[in-house]
Design a protein around this motif. Structure first.
Motif, short mmCIF file in Angstrom:
data_model
loop_
_atom_site.label_atom_id
_atom_site.label_comp_id
_atom_site.label_asym_id
_atom_site.label_seq_id
_atom_site.Cartn_x
_atom_site.Cartn_y
_atom_site.Cartn_z
N GLU A 169 0.84 -1.20 0.00
CA GLU A 169 0.00 0.00 0.00
C GLU A 169 0.87 1.25 0.00
OE1 GLU A 169 -3.81 -1.89 2.40
OE2 GLU A 169 -2.41 -0.63 3.48
N ALA A 170 1.89 1.25 0.85
CA ALA A 170 2.80 2.41 0.93
C ALA A 170 3.51 2.62 -0.40
CB ALA A 170 3.82 2.22 2.05
N ASN A 171 4.00 1.52 -1.00
CA ASN A 171 4.67 1.60 -2.31
C ASN A 171 3.74 2.27 -3.32
OD1 ASN A 171 7.04 0.46 -1.48
ND2 ASN A 171 6.62 -1.58 -2.30
N ARG A 172 2.49 1.88 -3.30
CA ARG A 172 1.53 2.39 -4.27
C ARG A 172 1.41 3.92 -4.17
NH1 ARG A 172 -4.43 2.00 -4.65
NH2 ARG A 172 -4.78 2.59 -6.82
N TYR A 173 1.50 4.43 -2.95
CA TYR A 173 1.36 5.87 -2.77
C TYR A 173 2.71 6.59 -2.73
CZ TYR A 173 -3.51 4.87 -1.97
OH TYR A 173 -4.79 4.45 -2.14
N GLY A 174 3.78 5.87 -3.09
CA GLY A 174 5.10 6.49 -3.11
C GLY A 174 5.56 6.93 -1.73
N MET A 175 5.15 6.18 -0.72
CA MET A 175 5.54 6.56 0.65
C MET A 175 6.36 5.46 1.29
SD MET A 175 1.88 8.01 1.87
CE MET A 175 2.32 8.77 3.42
N SER A 176 7.11 5.84 2.33
CA SER A 176 7.76 4.80 3.13
C SER A 176 6.68 4.18 4.00
CB SER A 176 8.86 5.40 3.98
OG SER A 176 8.27 6.01 5.10
N VAL A 177 6.95 2.97 4.50
CA VAL A 177 5.91 2.28 5.27
C VAL A 177 5.62 3.03 6.57
CG1 VAL A 177 5.15 0.06 6.11
CG2 VAL A 177 6.89 0.14 4.38
N VAL A 178 6.65 3.49 7.25
CA VAL A 178 6.43 4.19 8.52
C VAL A 178 5.63 5.46 8.30
CG1 VAL A 178 7.50 5.19 10.58
CG2 VAL A 178 8.66 3.41 9.36
N ASP A 179 5.95 6.16 7.22
CA ASP A 179 5.25 7.40 6.93
C ASP A 179 3.78 7.11 6.62
OD1 ASP A 179 5.53 10.07 6.90
OD2 ASP A 179 6.11 10.23 4.79
N PHE A 180 3.56 5.99 5.96
CA PHE A 180 2.21 5.61 5.57
C PHE A 180 1.38 5.18 6.79
CE2 PHE A 180 -0.80 2.40 3.89
CZ PHE A 180 -1.48 3.19 3.00
N ASP A 181 2.01 4.42 7.66
CA ASP A 181 1.31 3.95 8.85
C ASP A 181 2.32 3.86 9.99
OD1 ASP A 181 0.06 2.59 10.87
OD2 ASP A 181 -0.46 0.81 9.68
N LYS A 182 2.21 4.81 10.89
CA LYS A 182 3.21 4.93 11.97
C LYS A 182 3.36 3.65 12.78
CE LYS A 182 4.33 9.42 11.79
NZ LYS A 182 4.48 9.34 10.33
N LYS A 183 2.27 2.84 12.80
CA LYS A 183 2.31 1.65 13.66
C LYS A 183 2.65 0.37 12.89
CE LYS A 183 -0.96 3.34 17.05
NZ LYS A 183 -2.32 3.77 16.74
N LYS A 192 4.24 -2.76 11.53
CA LYS A 192 5.37 -3.54 12.08
C LYS A 192 6.54 -3.56 11.10
CE LYS A 192 3.34 -6.45 15.54
NZ LYS A 192 1.93 -6.91 15.40
N ALA A 193 6.22 -3.60 9.78
CA ALA A 193 7.30 -3.62 8.77
C ALA A 193 8.08 -2.31 8.81
CB ALA A 193 6.73 -3.87 7.39
N GLY A 194 7.35 -1.21 8.94
CA GLY A 194 8.00 0.10 8.99
C GLY A 194 8.89 0.22 10.22
N LEU A 195 8.34 -0.22 11.35
CA LEU A 195 9.12 -0.13 12.59
C LEU A 195 10.36 -1.03 12.50
CD1 LEU A 195 6.15 -0.07 15.11
CD2 LEU A 195 7.60 1.85 14.40
N ALA A 196 10.21 -2.16 11.79
CA ALA A 196 11.37 -3.06 11.63
C ALA A 196 12.46 -2.36 10.82
CB ALA A 196 10.93 -4.35 10.94
N TYR A 197 12.07 -1.62 9.79
CA TYR A 197 13.08 -0.89 9.00
C TYR A 197 13.75 0.20 9.85
CZ TYR A 197 12.42 -3.27 4.57
OH TYR A 197 12.43 -4.22 3.57
N ASP A 198 12.99 0.79 10.78
CA ASP A 198 13.62 1.74 11.72
C ASP A 198 14.72 1.04 12.50
OD1 ASP A 198 12.17 3.97 11.14
OD2 ASP A 198 10.79 3.80 12.83
N GLU A 199 14.44 -0.19 12.92
CA GLU A 199 15.44 -0.95 13.69
C GLU A 199 16.66 -1.28 12.83
OE1 GLU A 199 15.47 -1.50 16.98
OE2 GLU A 199 13.71 -0.21 16.89
N VAL A 200 16.41 -1.62 11.56
CA VAL A 200 17.52 -1.90 10.64
C VAL A 200 18.41 -0.65 10.54
CG1 VAL A 200 18.17 -2.43 8.25
CG2 VAL A 200 16.25 -3.62 9.30
#
Ligand SMILES: Nc1ncnc2c1ncn2[C@@H]1O[C@H](COP(=O)(O)OP(=O)(O)OP(=O)(O)O)[C@@H](O)[C@H]1O
Ligand SMILES: [Mg+2]
Length: 262
Positions: A229-243, A245-253
């Motif tokens: 969904e985030a890819n579709r809107y040209g957004m990062s996952v965290v930016d798309f949905d702050k909560k 889990k994939a986005g938060l995992a990339y924060d950890e990376v």
């Protein structure tokens, strides 16, 4: 510091989340205050699409810069091919990069062209992330010749030990022949669903096979509908949905990358 995600170069080697990983690591590193340049080095240009507004024409791309470098001509001004998206800078690609790839095959000593383009930018960035195409052609060799280190994403669904062994051998050859400084940054498990036995087994297998010699990122990226969904809107996952889990995992990376870099 250059990072370069590469997949395992086996039959089903595409779709291991290289582009998604570059997109989201770049965003998270930017949010953590790091100066980031994301380079799209894949003619498919998926990373570029994720950064630029729909239908917006990006005048100069890495394909133009590589062509100038190949012809020994002066490079365009940086401002013409380095674009800004939020806190991140990016260098876009275009389909013309496939023409560059064909020409590179006939060009002597062309492995370091990308490296020469990026080298003067080192001082300006904390992280330069290069997204590549899934085959081991001249573009990938150029990316490996420019990289300080390599991140290997593994999608447990497509995992094959043979592919990773071949990749390791290739990187060792690059180290010996072209880029003596290249390191393995680590293995990143992507699109994981730890509820499934297959994924659990693959994670264990990878840890047993490579955990001694190679770093494996502590965090695994979970499979999540939010990524698409985030890819579709040209957004990062965290930016798309702050909560997410994939986005938060990339924060950890991103935090692991910063910690390793120090
Ligand atoms: N954690 C995730 N959860 C769910 N879907 C994901 C996840 N990561 C990536 N995807 C999806 O998987 C597909 C492939 O991802 P991506 O384009 O990042 O792979 P790639 O390795 O760059 O592929 P290619 O080899 O074609 O360049 C995309 O549709 C993306 O939205
Ligand atoms: Mg890709």
């Amino acid at each position: 510091m250059f990072y370069f995600p590469l997949d395992t170069l086996c039959e089903a080697s595409h779709n291991v989340a290289k582009t998604t990983s570059v997109r989201n690591m770049a965003y998270s590193l930017g949010e953590l205050g790091k100066r980031v340049l994301a380079v799209d080095f894949d003619p498919q240009s998926n990373l570029t699409a994720s950064f630029s507004e729909e239908n917006k024409i990006l005048k100069t791309t890495i394909a133009d810069v590589m062509t100038k470098a190949m012809d020994e001509e002066a490079l365009p001004n940086r401002g013409e091919y380095i674009y800004t998206h939020g806190k991140i800078n990016f260098m876009p690609s275009s389909i013309h990069l496939s023409v560059v790839e064909a020409n590179l095959r006939m060009e002597m000593g062309s492995e370091k062209l990308l490296s020469n383009i990026l080298e003067p930018l080192r001082e300006e960035y904390d992280f330069i992330l290069i997204d590549t195409n899934p085959s081991l052609g001249p573009l990938t060799i150029n990316a490996l010749s420019a990289a300080d280190s390599v991140i290997i994403p593994i999608n447990p669904e497509f995992y094959a030990t043979m592919g990773l062994t071949d990749l390791t051998k290739t990187i060792l050859k690059i180290r010996k022949r072209i880029n003596p400084g290249i390191q393995f940054e680590g293995i990143l498990m992507t699109m994981c669903d730890m509820q499934t036995n297959l994924h659990k087994e693959v994670c264990l297998e990878v840890t047993e096979a490579y955990g001694n010699g190679m770093k494996i990122f502590k965090v695994q990226i979970p499979r999540s509908i939010r990524v698409g969904e985030a890819n579709r809107y040209g957004m990062s996952v965290v930016d798309f949905d702050k909560k997410s889990k994939a986005g938060l995992a990339y924060d950890e990376v991103a935090k692991e990358l910063i910690a390793y870099g120090n």
